[in-house]
Structures are given as structure tokens and as C-alpha cells.
Enzyme design. Structure first.
Site, PDB file in Angstrom:
ATOM      1  N   TYR A  22       0.829  -1.215   0.000  1.00 41.75           N
ATOM      2  CA  TYR A  22       0.000   0.000   0.000  1.00 41.75           C
ATOM      3  C   TYR A  22       0.867   1.272   0.000  1.00 41.75           C
ATOM      4  CZ  TYR A  22      -3.664  -3.222   1.690  1.00 41.75           C
ATOM      5  OH  TYR A  22      -4.533  -4.273   1.862  1.00 41.75           O
TER       6      TYR A  22
ATOM      7  N   HIS B 175       0.471 -11.787   2.126  1.00 41.43           N
ATOM      8  CA  HIS B 175      -0.594 -11.023   1.453  1.00 41.43           C
ATOM      9  C   HIS B 175      -1.412 -11.894   0.481  1.00 41.43           C
ATOM     10  CE1 HIS B 175      -1.511  -6.581   0.305  1.00 41.43           C
ATOM     11  NE2 HIS B 175      -2.581  -7.317   0.173  1.00 41.43           N
TER      12      HIS B 175
HETATM   13  N1  LIG Z   1      -5.642  -8.598   1.895  1.00 41.72           N
HETATM   14  C1  LIG Z   1      -5.984  -8.123   0.731  1.00 41.72           C
HETATM   15  O1  LIG Z   1      -5.681  -8.708  -0.327  1.00 41.72           O
HETATM   16  C2  LIG Z   1      -6.751  -6.843   0.665  1.00 41.72           C
HETATM   17  C3  LIG Z   1      -7.331  -6.427  -0.541  1.00 41.72           C
HETATM   18  C4  LIG Z   1      -8.061  -5.238  -0.556  1.00 41.72           C
HETATM   19  C5  LIG Z   1      -8.216  -4.494   0.618  1.00 41.72           C
HETATM   20  N2  LIG Z   1      -7.619  -4.916   1.789  1.00 41.72           N
HETATM   21  C6  LIG Z   1      -7.779  -4.163   3.063  1.00 41.72           C
HETATM   22  O2  LIG Z   1      -9.186  -4.020   3.329  1.00 41.72           O
HETATM   23  C7  LIG Z   1      -9.467  -2.632   3.550  1.00 41.72           C
HETATM   24  C8  LIG Z   1     -10.890  -2.288   3.180  1.00 41.72           C
HETATM   25  O3  LIG Z   1     -11.153  -2.589   1.819  1.00 41.72           O
HETATM   26  P1  LIG Z   1     -11.390  -1.478   0.689  1.00 41.72           P
HETATM   27  O4  LIG Z   1     -10.666  -0.254   1.093  1.00 41.72           O
HETATM   28  O5  LIG Z   1     -11.046  -2.099  -0.612  1.00 41.72           O
HETATM   29  O6  LIG Z   1     -12.972  -1.266   0.654  1.00 41.72           O
HETATM   30  P2  LIG Z   1     -14.188  -1.066   1.692  1.00 41.72           P
HETATM   31  O7  LIG Z   1     -13.693  -0.853   3.064  1.00 41.72           O
HETATM   32  O8  LIG Z   1     -15.145  -2.181   1.429  1.00 41.72           O
HETATM   33  O9  LIG Z   1     -14.880   0.250   1.107  1.00 41.72           O
HETATM   34  C9  LIG Z   1     -14.282   1.519   1.201  1.00 41.72           C
HETATM   35  C10 LIG Z   1     -15.211   2.486   0.525  1.00 41.72           C
HETATM   36  O10 LIG Z   1     -16.465   2.523   1.246  1.00 41.72           O
HETATM   37  C11 LIG Z   1     -16.773   3.862   1.612  1.00 41.72           C
HETATM   38  N3  LIG Z   1     -17.413   3.816   2.941  1.00 41.72           N
HETATM   39  C12 LIG Z   1     -16.803   3.557   4.119  1.00 41.72           C
HETATM   40  N4  LIG Z   1     -17.694   3.557   5.131  1.00 41.72           N
HETATM   41  C13 LIG Z   1     -18.921   3.831   4.577  1.00 41.72           C
HETATM   42  C14 LIG Z   1     -20.218   3.972   5.112  1.00 41.72           C
HETATM   43  N5  LIG Z   1     -20.460   3.831   6.433  1.00 41.72           N
HETATM   44  N6  LIG Z   1     -21.230   4.264   4.256  1.00 41.72           N
HETATM   45  C15 LIG Z   1     -20.986   4.413   2.923  1.00 41.72           C
HETATM   46  N7  LIG Z   1     -19.760   4.279   2.356  1.00 41.72           N
HETATM   47  C16 LIG Z   1     -18.727   3.993   3.178  1.00 41.72           C
HETATM   48  C17 LIG Z   1     -15.457   4.588   1.639  1.00 41.72           C
HETATM   49  O11 LIG Z   1     -15.656   5.946   1.368  1.00 41.72           O
HETATM   50  P3  LIG Z   1     -14.775   7.126   2.077  1.00 41.72           P
HETATM   51  O12 LIG Z   1     -13.336   6.714   1.994  1.00 41.72           O
HETATM   52  O13 LIG Z   1     -15.135   8.317   1.292  1.00 41.72           O
HETATM   53  O14 LIG Z   1     -15.228   7.213   3.515  1.00 41.72           O
HETATM   54  C18 LIG Z   1     -14.683   3.898   0.509  1.00 41.72           C
HETATM   55  O15 LIG Z   1     -15.057   4.434  -0.741  1.00 41.72           O
HETATM   56  C19 LIG Z   1      -8.408  -1.929   2.690  1.00 41.72           C
HETATM   57  O16 LIG Z   1      -8.312  -0.561   2.990  1.00 41.72           O
HETATM   58  C20 LIG Z   1      -7.203  -2.736   3.031  1.00 41.72           C
HETATM   59  O17 LIG Z   1      -6.690  -2.352   4.302  1.00 41.72           O
HETATM   60  C21 LIG Z   1      -6.908  -6.073   1.819  1.00 41.72           C
END
Ligand SMILES: NC(=O)c1ccc[n+]([C@@H]2O[C@H](COP(=O)([O-])OP(=O)(O)OC[C@H]3O[C@@H](n4cnc5c(N)ncnc54)[C@H](OP(=O)(O)O)[C@@H]3O)[C@@H](O)[C@H]2O)c1
Length: 280
Positions: free
Chosen positions: A51, A109
Site C-alpha cells: 500500500y 498477502h
Molecule cells: N488482503 C488483501 O488482499 C486486501 C485487498 C483489498 C483491501 N484490503 C484491506 O481491506 C481494507 C478495506 O477494503 P477497501 O478499502 O477495498 O474497501 P471497503 O472498506 O469495502 O470500502 C471503502 C469504501 O467505502 C466507503 N465507505 C466507508 N464507510 C462507509 C459507510 N459507512 N457508508 C458508505 N460508504 C462507506 C469509503 O468511502 P470514504 O473513503 O469516502 O469514507 C470507501 O469508498 C483496505 O483498505 C485494506 O486495508 C486487503
């Protein structure tokens, strides 16, 4: 401040039941967003070498003024460092970048089974844990056969498997596989990365019923399934509300209805762990 429950790993350590995702949260703006989340009560912070923000997460921890012991910090090993010596170096470099001397949780990862070095990486993590650089070791995006191979070759079961899970991809198969093995499941992209799931009429209806927002309904669904979600939110209202999901209960019928939204091709980017080769 919201009191967040904890889950207990198979190695005895504990982790908050909701964490902060930090994918694409970087630089000074990122530090400020993470600091705001810490002020709201987040203690579990999920980063990864890939990241490019381990520095920002470490800086927010320092600027918070809270002791290191208040936090639960997770980072992840990139695929290009699965070889034993590379993994050992990568763990040390991650800690230097963050300005920390241990990780609460460190994950492989992606398994990258076609390259087939993840057992070496696992052995390096076991040894780093023995040296005190990591408290709990786990994996991400591992399939049942990858989990079983780690145990067969090293005798050590992961504490955590962080997998894709959201209403369109409930990943019940992997949740059950983790549970059978005593592994805690974390959900990445728990909100479907802000996708159409947030506009689902069923979820909107439940949000109205419980006087919550749609994100809170989805996070509560994860929690009641025994999954630890790590939502990413830059918006301060999202951040705050995502932590506030411990004062209501979805009924079994409502849980089943949300489970019913899952789709056979529901993965966000079609990332099949047996095929996907991350970044490098
Ligand atoms: N291990 C892996 O392979 C892997 C892969 C992908 C992700 N990850 C981890 O998982 C974390 C989360 O996944 P992600 O970032 O892909 O997606 P997510 O958490 O599912 O979604 C994030 C999105 O949702 C919005 N959001 C957050 N809270 C909300 C709410 N209460 N109501 C409406 N919209 C909301 C955010 O907007 P705003 O930012 O505008 O608030 C952002 O656009 C990542 O940040 C990372 O740390 C791990």
C-alpha cells in the site's frame, strides 16, 4: 467513545472486532485521516507493504501520543519477498518504515501458489515471531489447501485469514474452512469497496429499520457471522459510524436475506487466489 469488543486468536492474543483499512490512505492527508480515526476509537490499523503507506500509519501512531501497546498493527508480506531470506528482510524493513519494533499481526498477502514459495515465507514468519518481531502470524487470500499445507510442513496454524467478503461475495465456503481450523476470518473490502451493495434496497430497508446507515448494517452482518471487518473510510462520518455497530442485532432472517445477495461472480476484481499474482 465506542467500546469495541475483541476476538481471541488460537495463539491467545486478541484483536479488536473492527479495524481501519488503509488502502490508498497515504502521505500527510493520510496521516490526518488515520489520526482522526484513532481519535474516534480505532486501535486496529491494517496496512501492507504494497500500500506504500506503512510510513503514514506509523507516523499517525506516533502523533496520536498513545502508547504503542494501545494499538493493534497489521502489515503484509508482498509476493516478491516469499523466499526465506527476503521475507526476513521484508519484515525488518516494514518495521523500520513504521518506526515500530514489533507487529501485532503479520500476514502473507497472497499465496501465489504458482510460484510456490509461501511455505518458505511462513517459516520466516514463524522464526520472526520467535525473535519477537511479530506477535501473531496469519495469511490473506489463502484457500483450504494452502492452509493445510502450512500446517503439514511447519506444524503452525495461522491465527487469521484475511479474505474478500461483502454482500455480493459472502465467501461462506472460506469462512467455514477457517472456522473448522480455528482461524479468525477478517473481511477485506467488507463494504464491497463502496460499490452497489451500499445501494441494495434490502440493506437500505434495514438501515431505516435500525436507524443506522447502510455501512453499519453490512458491518453488523459481518460481526454476527464471526468475521472481523476492516472498512476503509476517509470520510470522518463514515469512520465514526463504522465503529458504532455493537448496539443492535440483525435477526436470523435478516442475516439470511443479506447472505442471499451473494453472487457466483461477485468478487470485486475477479481476484481468484489460485490465479492472482499481486503487483510485482
Ligand atoms: N488482503 C488483501 O488482499 C486486501 C485487498 C483489498 C483491501 N484490503 C484491506 O481491506 C481494507 C478495506 O477494503 P477497501 O478499502 O477495498 O474497501 P471497503 O472498506 O469495502 O470500502 C471503502 C469504501 O467505502 C466507503 N465507505 C466507508 N464507510 C462507509 C459507510 N459507512 N457508508 C458508505 N460508504 C462507506 C469509503 O468511502 P470514504 O473513503 O469516502 O469514507 C470507501 O469508498 C483496505 O483498505 C485494506 O486495508 C486487503
Amino acid at each position: 467513545m465506542t467500546k469495541v469488543p475483541v476476538v481471541t486468536f488460537n495463539d491467545g492474543y486478541q484483536m479488536p472486532a473492527v479495524g481501519l483499512g488503509t488502502f490508498q490512505v497515504r502521505g500527510g492527508q493520510g496521516v490526518n485521516q488515520i489520526l482522526a480515526a484513532i481519535r474516534d476509537g480505532y486501535r486496529s490499523l491494517d496496512t501492507a507493504t504494497n500500500y506504500d503507506n506503512e510510513g503514514a500509519v506509523g507516523e499517525a501512531i506516533r502523533q496520536s501520543g498513545l502508547p504503542r501497546s494501545a494499538f493493534f498493527v497489521t502489515s503484509k508480506l508482498p509476493g516478491k519477498y516469499h523466499r526465506y531470506a527476503d521475507a526476513t528482510m521484508a519484515i525488518q524493513e516494514s518495521l523500520y518504515r513504521m518506526g515500530l519494533d514489533y507487529f501485532d499481526l503479520y500476514l502473507i498477502h497472497w499465496p501465489l501458489p504458482k510460484r510456490d514459495h509461501y511455505v518458505e515465507a511462513w517459516q520466516a514468519m514463524i522464526d520472526a515471531r520467535t525473535r519477537g518481531l511479530i506477535r501473531s502470524i496469519g495469511v490473506s487470500n489463502f484457500e483450504p489447501e494452502h492452509l493445510d499445507r502450512l500446517v503439514k510442513e511447519t506444524g503452525v496454524m495461522p491465527a487469521v485469514n484475511q479474505i474478500e467478503a461483502h454482500p455480493y461475495w459472502n465467501n461462506q465456503r472460506m469462512l467455514a474452512a477457517d472456522q473448522q481450523r480455528g482461524i479468525i476470518t477478517e473481511a477485506w473490502s467488507p463494504l464491497g469497496r463502496g460499490s452497489a451493495a451500499l445501494k441494495e434496497p434490502l440493506i437500505q430497508k434495514l438501515a431505516k429499520k435500525y436507524e443506522k446507515n447502510v455501512g453499519q448494517i453490512i458491518l453488523r452482518w459481518h460481526f454476527q457471522r464471526g468475521i472481523v471487518p476492516i472498512p476503509k473510510a476517509s470520510n470522518l462520518l463514515h469512520q465514526r459510524s463504522n465503529l458504532n455497530v455493537f448496539d443492535f442485532n440483525l435477526t436470523p432472517e435478516e442475516m439470511a436475506a443479506i447472505n442471499g445477495l451473494s453472487q457466483a461472480d461477485g468478487r470485486i476484481d475477479g481476484q481468484d487466489p489460485n490465479e492472482y499474482e499481486e503487483f510485482d
